[in-house]
Enzyme design. Structure first.
Site, PDB file in Angstrom:
ATOM      1  N   SER A   1      -2.494   4.240   5.253  1.00  0.00           N
ATOM      2  CA  SER A   1      -2.021   5.279   4.338  1.00  0.00           C
ATOM      3  C   SER A   1      -0.548   5.062   4.055  1.00  0.00           C
ATOM      4  O   SER A   1       0.083   4.153   4.596  1.00  0.00           O
ATOM      5  CB  SER A   1      -2.217   6.660   4.947  1.00  0.00           C
ATOM      6  OG  SER A   1      -1.314   6.832   6.028  1.00  0.00           O
ATOM      7  N   ALA A   2      -0.010   5.962   3.232  1.00  0.00           N
ATOM      8  CA  ALA A   2       1.436   6.068   3.069  1.00  0.00           C
ATOM      9  C   ALA A   2       1.955   6.882   4.266  1.00  0.00           C
ATOM     10  O   ALA A   2       1.177   7.323   5.120  1.00  0.00           O
ATOM     11  CB  ALA A   2       1.757   6.771   1.751  1.00  0.00           C
TER      12      ALA A   2
ATOM     13  N   ALA B   1       0.767  10.919   6.484  1.00  0.00           N
ATOM     14  CA  ALA B   1      -0.653  11.226   6.289  1.00  0.00           C
ATOM     15  C   ALA B   1      -1.340  11.576   7.601  1.00  0.00           C
ATOM     16  O   ALA B   1      -2.515  11.897   7.611  1.00  0.00           O
ATOM     17  CB  ALA B   1      -1.360  10.054   5.631  1.00  0.00           C
TER      18      ALA B   1
ATOM     19  N   SER C   1      -0.552   8.706  13.193  1.00  0.00           N
ATOM     20  CA  SER C   1      -0.332   8.811  14.640  1.00  0.00           C
ATOM     21  C   SER C   1      -1.070  10.006  15.230  1.00  0.00           C
ATOM     22  O   SER C   1      -1.606   9.932  16.339  1.00  0.00           O
ATOM     23  CB  SER C   1       1.161   8.906  14.957  1.00  0.00           C
ATOM     24  OG  SER C   1       1.808   7.711  14.573  1.00  0.00           O
TER      25      SER C   1
ATOM     26  N   GLU D   1       1.345   1.584  14.297  1.00  0.00           N
ATOM     27  CA  GLU D   1       2.293   0.737  13.552  1.00  0.00           C
ATOM     28  C   GLU D   1       1.729  -0.667  13.339  1.00  0.00           C
ATOM     29  O   GLU D   1       2.420  -1.677  13.451  1.00  0.00           O
ATOM     30  CB  GLU D   1       3.649   0.672  14.265  1.00  0.00           C
ATOM     31  CG  GLU D   1       4.300   2.023  14.523  1.00  0.00           C
ATOM     32  CD  GLU D   1       4.728   2.771  13.257  1.00  0.00           C
ATOM     33  OE1 GLU D   1       4.694   2.177  12.164  1.00  0.00           O
ATOM     34  OE2 GLU D   1       5.085   3.948  13.383  1.00  0.00           O
TER      35      GLU D   1
ATOM     36  N   CYS E   1       1.824  13.399  -2.986  1.00  0.00           N
ATOM     37  CA  CYS E   1       3.128  13.288  -3.618  1.00  0.00           C
ATOM     38  C   CYS E   1       3.641  14.698  -3.899  1.00  0.00           C
ATOM     39  O   CYS E   1       2.862  15.662  -3.920  1.00  0.00           O
ATOM     40  CB  CYS E   1       2.960  12.510  -4.926  1.00  0.00           C
ATOM     41  SG  CYS E   1       4.470  12.255  -5.880  1.00  0.00           S
TER      42      CYS E   1
ATOM     43  N   CYS F   1       4.206  15.911  -6.588  1.00  0.00           N
ATOM     44  CA  CYS F   1       3.565  16.414  -7.810  1.00  0.00           C
ATOM     45  C   CYS F   1       2.136  16.889  -7.560  1.00  0.00           C
ATOM     46  O   CYS F   1       1.519  17.471  -8.443  1.00  0.00           O
ATOM     47  CB  CYS F   1       3.568  15.338  -8.889  1.00  0.00           C
ATOM     48  SG  CYS F   1       2.439  13.963  -8.549  1.00  0.00           S
TER      49      CYS F   1
ATOM     50  N   CYS G   1       3.053   9.237  -5.391  1.00  0.00           N
ATOM     51  CA  CYS G   1       1.963   8.663  -6.176  1.00  0.00           C
ATOM     52  C   CYS G   1       2.493   7.414  -6.886  1.00  0.00           C
ATOM     53  O   CYS G   1       3.706   7.186  -6.956  1.00  0.00           O
ATOM     54  CB  CYS G   1       1.439   9.681  -7.192  1.00  0.00           C
ATOM     55  SG  CYS G   1       2.638  10.118  -8.479  1.00  0.00           S
TER      56      CYS G   1
END
Length: 193
Positions: free
Chosen positions: A9-10, A13, A16, A88, A145, A147, A182
């Protein structure tokens, strides 16, 4: 039959958090789970995996010289390992991802790797690249994001808060340095410069 999983993911999220919850589930059932994390990420202390919501656990460290197969095989010689967790995972090398496939295929131990898919320029990390290519199962963990759209990219910011579009791929940091976005907003800040 053991498999290699890649949870990606980014940032922000819950990678961990998910890892720690899954490891706890194994331990709660009397099973042995071993956790590894990158030595270069010491934001929460050496040999610790910690989530932003306060969960944490001790972990074995890996660096660029670590032989993941030998490390896990040595641990397995002291007793059965039911699952290995890697935090990681983007910092793994191609060789280390190959070693994890050997852990799965030859030691029959499931490996669950958690990491970022891409860096602040939208390029895959070496470890992520090979996990995406070789994992048996890939699971995207989602975040949003500002938005409201799904965030798939990470923007690095400098000390003044300005977006960065050059520099070393690895710079350890948290919410003070990075923001998940995004594709549309990432492109406006990073690729359009």
């Amino acid at each position: 039959m053991a498999q290699l999983y890649f949870y990606y993911s980014a940032m922000n999220a819950g990678k961990s958090t998910s890892l720690l919850q899954s490891a706890y589930n194994y331990q709660e059932r009397g099973m042995r789970a071993e956790i590894f994390t990158a030595a270069l990420d010491d934001r929460f202390g050496q040999g610790k995996v910690a989530s932003r919501i306060g969960l944490q656990a001790n972990a074995h460290l890996f660096n660029e010289q670590s032989d993941m197969f030998d490390a896990i095989d040595t641990l397995a010689n002291t007793g059965k390992i039911d699952c290995v967790f890697i935090d990681e995972a983007q910092f793994l090398s191609k060789l280390q991802v190959m070693q994890l496939t050997d852990v799965v295929d030859n030691l029959d131990i499931p490996v669950l790797a958690y990491g970022l898919r891409t860096d602040f320029l939208g390029e895959t990390f070496e470890g992520s690249h090979h996990l995406l290519a070789w994992a048996d199962k890939m699971i995207e963990l989602k975040t949003v994001c500002y938005c409201g759209r799904k965030a798939s990219f990470v923007v690095r910011r400098d000390d003044t808060g300005a977006p960065v579009n050059h520099g070393a791929q690895v710079q350890v940091g948290g919410n003070d340095s990075y923001e998940s976005m995004c594709r549309k907003h990432f492109k406006e800040l990073v690729w359009s410069k």
